[in-house]
Design a protein around this motif. Structure first.
Motif, PDB file in Angstrom:
ATOM      1  N   ASN A 166     -10.663   5.004  -0.063  1.00  0.00           N
ATOM      2  CA  ASN A 166     -10.788   6.417  -0.440  1.00  0.00           C
ATOM      3  C   ASN A 166     -11.101   7.284   0.777  1.00  0.00           C
ATOM      4  OD1 ASN A 166     -10.349   5.567  -3.037  1.00  0.00           O
ATOM      5  ND2 ASN A 166     -12.466   5.805  -3.707  1.00  0.00           N
ATOM      6  N   LYS A 167     -11.925   6.737   1.674  1.00  0.00           N
ATOM      7  CA  LYS A 167     -12.247   7.481   2.896  1.00  0.00           C
ATOM      8  C   LYS A 167     -11.003   7.637   3.770  1.00  0.00           C
ATOM      9  CE  LYS A 167     -15.775   7.757   6.497  1.00  0.00           C
ATOM     10  NZ  LYS A 167     -16.200   9.092   6.045  1.00  0.00           N
ATOM     11  N   TYR A 168     -10.145   6.607   3.789  1.00  0.00           N
ATOM     12  CA  TYR A 168      -8.901   6.691   4.555  1.00  0.00           C
ATOM     13  C   TYR A 168      -8.010   7.788   3.989  1.00  0.00           C
ATOM     14  CZ  TYR A 168      -4.673   5.243   7.023  1.00  0.00           C
ATOM     15  OH  TYR A 168      -3.551   5.218   7.830  1.00  0.00           O
ATOM     16  N   TYR A 169      -7.928   7.855   2.657  1.00  0.00           N
ATOM     17  CA  TYR A 169      -7.140   8.913   2.045  1.00  0.00           C
ATOM     18  C   TYR A 169      -7.717  10.294   2.384  1.00  0.00           C
ATOM     19  CZ  TYR A 169      -4.157   5.968  -0.943  1.00  0.00           C
ATOM     20  OH  TYR A 169      -3.210   5.088  -1.407  1.00  0.00           O
ATOM     21  N   VAL A 195     -11.381   7.700  10.264  1.00  0.00           N
ATOM     22  CA  VAL A 195     -11.426   6.250  10.078  1.00  0.00           C
ATOM     23  C   VAL A 195     -10.721   5.547  11.230  1.00  0.00           C
ATOM     24  CG1 VAL A 195     -10.698   4.340   8.596  1.00  0.00           C
ATOM     25  CG2 VAL A 195     -11.587   6.448   7.570  1.00  0.00           C
ATOM     26  N   LEU A 196      -9.567   6.069  11.630  1.00  0.00           N
ATOM     27  CA  LEU A 196      -8.804   5.440  12.713  1.00  0.00           C
ATOM     28  C   LEU A 196      -9.535   5.555  14.044  1.00  0.00           C
ATOM     29  CD1 LEU A 196      -5.210   6.572  11.681  1.00  0.00           C
ATOM     30  CD2 LEU A 196      -6.126   4.247  11.632  1.00  0.00           C
ATOM     31  N   ILE A 247      -4.663   2.360  -5.097  1.00  0.00           N
ATOM     32  CA  ILE A 247      -4.327   3.567  -5.856  1.00  0.00           C
ATOM     33  C   ILE A 247      -5.167   4.734  -5.347  1.00  0.00           C
ATOM     34  CG2 ILE A 247      -4.444   4.646  -8.143  1.00  0.00           C
ATOM     35  CD1 ILE A 247      -3.801   1.924  -9.353  1.00  0.00           C
ATOM     36  N   PRO A 248      -4.557   5.892  -5.126  1.00  0.00           N
ATOM     37  CA  PRO A 248      -5.326   7.056  -4.646  1.00  0.00           C
ATOM     38  C   PRO A 248      -6.513   7.367  -5.550  1.00  0.00           C
ATOM     39  CG  PRO A 248      -2.975   7.488  -4.491  1.00  0.00           C
ATOM     40  CD  PRO A 248      -3.119   6.179  -5.218  1.00  0.00           C
ATOM     41  N   TRP A 250       0.835  -1.195   0.000  1.00  0.00           N
ATOM     42  CA  TRP A 250       0.000   0.000   0.000  1.00  0.00           C
ATOM     43  C   TRP A 250       0.879   1.258   0.000  1.00  0.00           C
ATOM     44  CZ3 TRP A 250      -4.502   0.894   4.038  1.00  0.00           C
ATOM     45  CH2 TRP A 250      -5.195   2.063   3.683  1.00  0.00           C
ATOM     46  N   LEU A 251       1.873   1.285   0.871  1.00  0.00           N
ATOM     47  CA  LEU A 251       2.763   2.446   0.921  1.00  0.00           C
ATOM     48  C   LEU A 251       3.536   2.609  -0.383  1.00  0.00           C
ATOM     49  CD1 LEU A 251       4.162   2.318   4.560  1.00  0.00           C
ATOM     50  CD2 LEU A 251       2.915   4.216   3.507  1.00  0.00           C
ATOM     51  N   CYS A 252       3.963   1.486  -0.969  1.00  0.00           N
ATOM     52  CA  CYS A 252       4.699   1.558  -2.241  1.00  0.00           C
ATOM     53  C   CYS A 252       3.814   2.127  -3.350  1.00  0.00           C
ATOM     54  CB  CYS A 252       5.190   0.164  -2.634  1.00  0.00           C
ATOM     55  SG  CYS A 252       6.530  -0.466  -1.606  1.00  0.00           S
ATOM     56  N   ILE A 253       2.563   1.666  -3.414  1.00  0.00           N
ATOM     57  CA  ILE A 253       1.659   2.129  -4.468  1.00  0.00           C
ATOM     58  C   ILE A 253       1.314   3.601  -4.270  1.00  0.00           C
ATOM     59  CG2 ILE A 253      -0.705   1.875  -5.335  1.00  0.00           C
ATOM     60  CD1 ILE A 253      -0.361  -1.169  -4.778  1.00  0.00           C
ATOM     61  N   GLU A 254       1.011   3.988  -3.042  1.00  0.00           N
ATOM     62  CA  GLU A 254       0.678   5.385  -2.780  1.00  0.00           C
ATOM     63  C   GLU A 254       1.832   6.311  -3.136  1.00  0.00           C
ATOM     64  OE1 GLU A 254      -0.453   8.329   0.975  1.00  0.00           O
ATOM     65  OE2 GLU A 254      -0.283   6.161   1.283  1.00  0.00           O
ATOM     66  N   ASN A 255       3.056   5.819  -2.954  1.00  0.00           N
ATOM     67  CA  ASN A 255       4.235   6.645  -3.205  1.00  0.00           C
ATOM     68  C   ASN A 255       4.890   6.329  -4.552  1.00  0.00           C
ATOM     69  OD1 ASN A 255       4.852   8.291  -0.564  1.00  0.00           O
ATOM     70  ND2 ASN A 255       4.148   6.270   0.093  1.00  0.00           N
ATOM     71  N   ASN A 256       4.061   5.858  -5.492  1.00  0.00           N
ATOM     72  CA  ASN A 256       4.432   5.748  -6.905  1.00  0.00           C
ATOM     73  C   ASN A 256       5.641   4.861  -7.165  1.00  0.00           C
ATOM     74  OD1 ASN A 256       3.282   8.870  -6.601  1.00  0.00           O
ATOM     75  ND2 ASN A 256       2.487   7.742  -8.359  1.00  0.00           N
TER      76      ASN A 256
END
Length: 543
Positions: free
Chosen positions: A521-524, A530-531, A312-313, A282-288
């Motif tokens: 998407n809500k987390y973004y 959400v947390l 993906i964002p 998830w972190l890798c995908i968010e950070n391209n």
């Protein structure tokens, strides 16, 4: 001897007389006129459409509906041969119903072709035509007979013929026919490769192969006997007509398309990956970061790639390129493209689509599978700042590198190092069951200045003996931490929060890809809210 012959002759004569009587009775029914009150079938009020008392010599291990109330499957175990049998049960027609079905099929075909409302509601159109024909014939039948006829007509005109019940089975991934007069095999989630009681005769099979090609908008013939295509529901098919390339006769394989694509929660539930690995991806995908999924046939490469693509964002522009449609995203800014092949000089290849894709200025490019010249363009896209995901057939990290650097792909080594994460997935056996596992999540580190070889490190690895995953640390996460300006504790907190989020969704049973994407998407949009909800639910994860 003469007496015996006379006796046999009498039996034949009586048989003929009885046959004539049946036909006279049938003709009388046709001429009698009818009032056909068609009503919805109710199993509590009406007789059952099908009956099945089991297979002699087999132990039934499972039974479930395929197409209620018309067909179900009985899965049986043969202790003597140590194998399972996938037995499809459908309504049985008596002789008069079978004759009536043949006549109806001929008389209904043409009216259905010319009806304008067939595409809107095919079942309603078929019901009307069936009722009109029965009233025209003047035949008086029971409601159960009407629905048995309707089922077989629907199966013929709108379904998939003999394999239609199997196409309704969500537990079946593949359907394989190796030739005429041979049992069809299916790959079942629980029983793996299983023989069925369904088979085709020679001409019947050739006609069915041609029909499948036509449904896919393709043409198959003796001069062009092999076709790869996609059915309207998204299932992938491989067809072979006649004996040109398959000596035993026509054959086909259907790789069924899942109505609901897997989500990361499904990957957790099936043990394909664990929370740490999904939070990492998830972190890798968010950070391209660019990803490549490798593995053998049916290892689940595309399934896993599609699942993690849901990270993906929400507003990022996504473009997918495939030769047969498999990917399914719930993303507003998504452009899907598919190749067009075997139309002489008008082919549109994956390479053409990839070159065109770069002009759309996508942030994420997802390619179904790289196997040729399109790979160079894909890696050029990586080098120019595009985030790319793709799949490849290979069974190890080193095999992937060798395939990329050699014929027919020939990606230069300096370009290969632009790949960030390589996931090698396997279809294997664990604790007596066939499972899919991410065997390795590796990070490409660059070219070793001493040896000139491409360096990589295994961030996560699967241990087959314990069926667990081990973490060896990640340099890529340190890069992301520096880019985001996080401290080490902030990075660890972010990973823990995402693990809590995924665990919460698993505990809540959120495995529908629409709901899952909406929650991501809500987390973004508002991770704090959400947390807070997750904290109220008391979700905890290991540090």
């Amino acid at each position: 001897m003469a007496g015996q012959n006379a006796s046999a002759g009498d039996e034949v004569g009586e048989s003929r007389v009885e046959e004539v009587r049946r036909w006279l009775s049938y003709t009388a029914d046709l001429l009698r006129g009818t009032t056909l009150p068609v009503q919805n079938y109710d199993p509590d009020k009406h007789d059952r459409l099908i009956s099945f008392s089991g297979l002699p010599g087999y132990e039934e291990t499972d039974r479930y509906w395929l197409n209620v109330p018309f067909s179900f499957v009985s899965i049986n175990y043969d202790h003597e041969d140590d194998k399972h049998l996938y037995h499809v049960v459908e309504p049985k027609l008596d002789e008069l119903e079978a004759d009536l079905l043949d006549r109806l099929a001929e008389d209904i075909r043409e009216p259905l072709l010319y009806r304008e409302d067939v595409a809107d509601d095919p079942e309603a159109a078929l019901r009307e035509e069936l009722q009109d024909r029965l009233e025209e014939y003047g035949v008086d039948i029971e409601l159960e007979s009407y629905y048995r006829l309707f089922y077989y007509l629907h199966r013929r005109f709108h379904g998939y013929g003999q394999i239609d019940p199997i196409m309704h089975d969500p537990h079946v991934e593949d359907i394989s026919c190796d030739g005429p007069n041979l049992p069809i095999f299916v790959y079942h989630d629980d029983y793996t490769d299983v023989e069925t009681n369904v088979s085709f005769e020679s001409q019947e099979l050739s006609n069915f192969v041609i029909q499948l090609a036509q449904r896919s908008g393709r043409h198959v013939s003796v001069s062009d006997p092999v076709v790869s295509a996609t059915l309207p529901d998204g299932s992938r098919i491989e067809l072979a007509l006649g004996e040109e390339v398959t000596p035993r006769g026509s054959a086909f394989t259907i790789r069924k398309y899942a109505d609901e694509p897997f989500t990361p929660i499904d990957l957790l539930e099936y043990g394909t990956a664990n929370l740490d690995m999904l939070a990492f991806l998830w972190l890798c995908i968010e950070n391209n970061r660019s990803l490549l999924f490798a593995g053998g046939t049916a290892a689940g490469k595309t399934t896993s790639m599609n699942a993690v693509s849901m990270f993906i964002p929400p507003r990022a522009k996504v473009l997918t390129i495939e030769d047969t449609r498999e990917l399914s995203l719930y993303h507003d800014n998504w452009l899907s493209s598919v190749t067009r092949e075997r139309l002489d000089d008008d082919d549109i290849t994956m390479y053409d689509l990839l070159r065109s894709a770069l002009r759309h200025r996508p942030e994420y490019i997802i390619v179904g599978e790289v196997r040729g010249e399109e790979a160079i363009t894909l890696f050029q896209a990586m080098n120019t700042g595009h985030t790319t995901f793709s799949t490849m057939h290979a069974d190890s990290v080193q095999t992937v590198i060798n395939r990329l650097e050699n014929e027919p792909i020939n990606v230069p080594r300096p370009m290969v190092q632009s790949l960030d994460v390589l996931c090698v997935q396997v279809l294997t056996r664990s604790q007596g069951e066939r499972v899919r596992r991410m065997r390795t999540l590796a990070e490409i580190e660059g070219i070793d200045q001493r040896t000139g070889e491409l360096d990589y490190s295994n961030t996560y690895s699967w241990r087959a003996t314990e069926d667990t995953f081990t973490d060896s640390g990640s340099d890529l996460l340190d890069e992301i931490r520096e880019e985001r300006g996080w401290s080490q504790s902030e990075l660890l907190k972010e990973i823990r929060n995402r693990k809590k989020f995924l665990k919460y969704l698993r505990d809540e049973g959120v495995n529908d890809y629409r709901r899952f994407t909406a929650m991501v998407n809500k987390y973004y949009a508002d991770s704090a809210e959400v947390l807070d909800r997750i904290e109220d639910a008391g979700v905890e994860v290991e540090p």
